[in-house]
Design an enzyme around this catalytic site. Structure first.
Site, PDB file in Angstrom:
ATOM      1  N   GLU A  18      29.056  69.602  92.141  1.00 18.50           N
ATOM      2  CA  GLU A  18      28.536  69.279  90.806  1.00 18.50           C
ATOM      3  C   GLU A  18      29.639  68.686  89.924  1.00 18.50           C
ATOM      4  O   GLU A  18      30.817  68.933  90.144  1.00 18.50           O
ATOM      5  CB  GLU A  18      28.006  70.560  90.152  1.00 18.50           C
ATOM      6  CG  GLU A  18      26.488  70.638  90.088  1.00 18.50           C
ATOM      7  CD  GLU A  18      25.842  69.672  89.105  1.00 18.50           C
ATOM      8  OE1 GLU A  18      26.432  68.629  88.766  1.00 18.50           O
ATOM      9  OE2 GLU A  18      24.720  69.967  88.672  1.00 18.50           O
ATOM     10  N   ASP A  19      29.231  67.948  88.909  1.00 18.26           N
ATOM     11  CA  ASP A  19      30.210  67.400  87.966  1.00 18.26           C
ATOM     12  C   ASP A  19      30.626  68.446  86.936  1.00 18.26           C
ATOM     13  O   ASP A  19      31.805  68.625  86.652  1.00 18.26           O
ATOM     14  CB  ASP A  19      29.673  66.136  87.265  1.00 18.26           C
ATOM     15  CG  ASP A  19      28.308  66.332  86.589  1.00 18.26           C
ATOM     16  OD1 ASP A  19      27.692  67.415  86.716  1.00 18.26           O
ATOM     17  OD2 ASP A  19      27.844  65.370  85.943  1.00 18.26           O
ATOM     18  N   ASP A  60      27.521  73.544  82.320  1.00 17.46           N
ATOM     19  CA  ASP A  60      27.512  73.695  80.866  1.00 17.46           C
ATOM     20  C   ASP A  60      26.760  74.992  80.533  1.00 17.46           C
ATOM     21  O   ASP A  60      27.351  76.056  80.501  1.00 17.46           O
ATOM     22  CB  ASP A  60      26.856  72.436  80.282  1.00 17.46           C
ATOM     23  CG  ASP A  60      26.964  72.336  78.776  1.00 17.46           C
ATOM     24  OD1 ASP A  60      28.018  72.648  78.233  1.00 17.46           O
ATOM     25  OD2 ASP A  60      25.979  71.929  78.131  1.00 17.46           O
ATOM     26  N   LYS A 119      32.393  74.933  81.676  1.00 13.11           N
ATOM     27  CA  LYS A 119      32.531  75.290  80.261  1.00 13.11           C
ATOM     28  C   LYS A 119      32.113  76.752  80.106  1.00 13.11           C
ATOM     29  O   LYS A 119      30.950  77.024  79.758  1.00 13.11           O
ATOM     30  CB  LYS A 119      31.611  74.422  79.396  1.00 13.11           C
ATOM     31  CG  LYS A 119      31.929  72.927  79.366  1.00 13.11           C
ATOM     32  CD  LYS A 119      30.933  72.205  78.443  1.00 13.11           C
ATOM     33  CE  LYS A 119      31.143  70.715  78.384  1.00 13.11           C
ATOM     34  NZ  LYS A 119      30.061  70.027  77.635  1.00 13.11           N
ATOM     35  N   PHE A 125      32.041  67.751  74.247  1.00 14.21           N
ATOM     36  CA  PHE A 125      31.297  66.776  75.050  1.00 14.21           C
ATOM     37  C   PHE A 125      32.305  65.806  75.651  1.00 14.21           C
ATOM     38  O   PHE A 125      33.128  65.240  74.947  1.00 14.21           O
ATOM     39  CB  PHE A 125      30.261  66.024  74.209  1.00 14.21           C
ATOM     40  CG  PHE A 125      29.424  65.127  75.071  1.00 14.21           C
ATOM     41  CD1 PHE A 125      28.360  65.648  75.806  1.00 14.21           C
ATOM     42  CD2 PHE A 125      29.725  63.777  75.195  1.00 14.21           C
ATOM     43  CE1 PHE A 125      27.607  64.835  76.644  1.00 14.21           C
ATOM     44  CE2 PHE A 125      28.963  62.956  76.027  1.00 14.21           C
ATOM     45  CZ  PHE A 125      27.907  63.492  76.745  1.00 14.21           C
ATOM     46  N   ILE A 126      32.225  65.621  76.957  1.00  9.83           N
ATOM     47  CA  ILE A 126      33.220  64.768  77.612  1.00  9.83           C
ATOM     48  C   ILE A 126      32.556  63.632  78.413  1.00  9.83           C
ATOM     49  O   ILE A 126      31.379  63.710  78.780  1.00  9.83           O
ATOM     50  CB  ILE A 126      34.150  65.606  78.512  1.00  9.83           C
ATOM     51  CG1 ILE A 126      33.345  66.384  79.545  1.00  9.83           C
ATOM     52  CG2 ILE A 126      34.971  66.610  77.728  1.00  9.83           C
ATOM     53  CD1 ILE A 126      33.540  65.850  80.885  1.00  9.83           C
ATOM     54  N   ARG A 168      31.020  56.288  83.047  1.00  8.88           N
ATOM     55  CA  ARG A 168      31.206  56.916  84.363  1.00  8.88           C
ATOM     56  C   ARG A 168      32.380  56.309  85.124  1.00  8.88           C
ATOM     57  O   ARG A 168      32.960  56.938  85.999  1.00  8.88           O
ATOM     58  CB  ARG A 168      29.946  56.760  85.230  1.00  8.88           C
ATOM     59  CG  ARG A 168      28.720  57.467  84.701  1.00  8.88           C
ATOM     60  CD  ARG A 168      27.635  57.495  85.780  1.00  8.88           C
ATOM     61  NE  ARG A 168      26.325  57.825  85.248  1.00  8.88           N
ATOM     62  CZ  ARG A 168      25.877  59.061  85.041  1.00  8.88           C
ATOM     63  NH1 ARG A 168      26.671  60.088  85.294  1.00  8.88           N
ATOM     64  NH2 ARG A 168      24.671  59.273  84.581  1.00  8.88           N
TER      65      ARG A 168
HETATM   66  P1  IMP Z   1      23.653  72.626  82.341  1.00  5.79           P
HETATM   67  O1  IMP Z   1      22.339  72.669  83.032  1.00  5.79           O
HETATM   68  O2  IMP Z   1      23.561  72.923  80.877  1.00  5.79           O
HETATM   69  O3  IMP Z   1      24.732  73.445  83.031  1.00  5.79           O
HETATM   70  O4  IMP Z   1      24.123  71.120  82.310  1.00  5.79           O
HETATM   71  C1  IMP Z   1      24.493  70.446  83.414  1.00  5.79           C
HETATM   72  C2  IMP Z   1      24.321  68.954  83.243  1.00  5.79           C
HETATM   73  O5  IMP Z   1      24.393  68.489  81.885  1.00  5.79           O
HETATM   74  C3  IMP Z   1      25.462  68.283  83.951  1.00  5.79           C
HETATM   75  O6  IMP Z   1      25.163  68.091  85.319  1.00  5.79           O
HETATM   76  C4  IMP Z   1      25.646  67.014  83.179  1.00  5.79           C
HETATM   77  O7  IMP Z   1      24.827  66.013  83.718  1.00  5.79           O
HETATM   78  C5  IMP Z   1      25.204  67.339  81.772  1.00  5.79           C
HETATM   79  N1  IMP Z   1      26.374  67.632  80.897  1.00  5.79           N
HETATM   80  C6  IMP Z   1      26.740  68.845  80.419  1.00  5.79           C
HETATM   81  N2  IMP Z   1      27.836  68.763  79.637  1.00  5.79           N
HETATM   82  C7  IMP Z   1      28.193  67.454  79.641  1.00  5.79           C
HETATM   83  C8  IMP Z   1      29.277  66.716  79.006  1.00  5.79           C
HETATM   84  O8  IMP Z   1      30.153  67.257  78.303  1.00  5.79           O
HETATM   85  N3  IMP Z   1      29.303  65.376  79.252  1.00  5.79           N
HETATM   86  C9  IMP Z   1      28.383  64.743  80.027  1.00  5.79           C
HETATM   87  N4  IMP Z   1      27.360  65.383  80.631  1.00  5.79           N
HETATM   88  C10 IMP Z   1      27.264  66.725  80.438  1.00  5.79           C
HETATM   89 MG    MG Z   2      25.157  66.690  86.852  1.00  3.37          MG
END
Ligand code: IMP
Ligand code: MG
Length: 178
Positions: free
Chosen positions: A102-103, A106, A134, A155-156, A168
């Site tokens: 995963e990238d 959050d 995070k 936010f990055i 990207r």
């Molecule tokens: P989560 O479901 O809240 O954990 O969010 C995961 C997804 O939200 C990631 O796979 C990203 O695609 C997007 N995301 C969360 N934070 C960021 C950020 O700081 N920059 C860009 N994309 C983000």
């Molecule tokens: Mg993602």
């Protein structure tokens, strides 16, 4: 501090490429220790994880397989509101040693759903490798097995991650200027 503009927002340099690649190498070494001889199946979550997956997997020098998925979001009726469905997973994960790449984690909703869905097909083991984590933004308890870098709740963009589809391609990671 060098700043760049993407669409309507300004971002400043946060993590340079050199530091990213150092941490990616560390994660590759950990995965190498754990997965040697297990023919792991890496599942790269598109789009954001493409650059991390590429740099990570080319640092592994043992037999492994790589595949890609996308997550399609749609409005659900559950309490979370947003349900994500996996698209494109052709390979069977049953009895495989799976590593999801995963990238960023959050709130944790995305990765939790992914873990739940993949677990239904009974993999031999299931690990999560994430470029960024995070911890302060987490809403669901999840502890990824491999984390390249912990970051605050900014936010990055860059190194695969986007702001509204852009950024990207950046080699370094930038954070939103407040
Ligand atoms: P989560 O479901 O809240 O954990 O969010 C995961 C997804 O939200 C990631 O796979 C990203 O695609 C997007 N995301 C969360 N934070 C960021 C950020 O700081 N920059 C860009 N994309 C983000
Ligand atoms: Mg993602």
């Amino acid at each position: 501090m060098p700043a760049i503009q993407i669409k309507d927002k300004f971002f400043e340099l946060f993590i340079p490429e050199e530091k990213i690649l150092k941490e990616v190498q560390r994660v590759a070494d950990q995965i190498g220790n754990d997965m040697l001889g297990k023919n792991p199946l890496f599942i790269c979550v598109l789009n954001g994880a493409f650059m991390f997956a590429s740099d990570l997997i080319k640092r592994l020098d043992f037999p492994c397989e790589v595949t890609f998925i996308r997550l399609k979001s749609y409005e659900g009726t559950g309490t979370e509101g947003l349900v994500k469905e996996i698209h494109g997973l052709i390979e069977s994960v049953t009895d495989r040693n799976v590593v999801v790449v995963e990238d960023i984690i959050d709130t944790g909703h995305t990765i939790c759903q992914l873990i739940e869905t993949i677990s239904k097909d009974n993999p031999a083991s299931l690990k999560v490798a994430t470029l960024l984590f995070k911890p302060e933004a987490l809403k669901i308890k999840v502890s990824p097995d491999y984390v390249a870098m912990d970051i605050p709740s900014d936010f990055i963009v860059g190194y695969g991650l986007d702001y509204d589809g852009h950024g990207r391609n950046l080699r370094d990671i930038y954070k939103l200027r407040r």
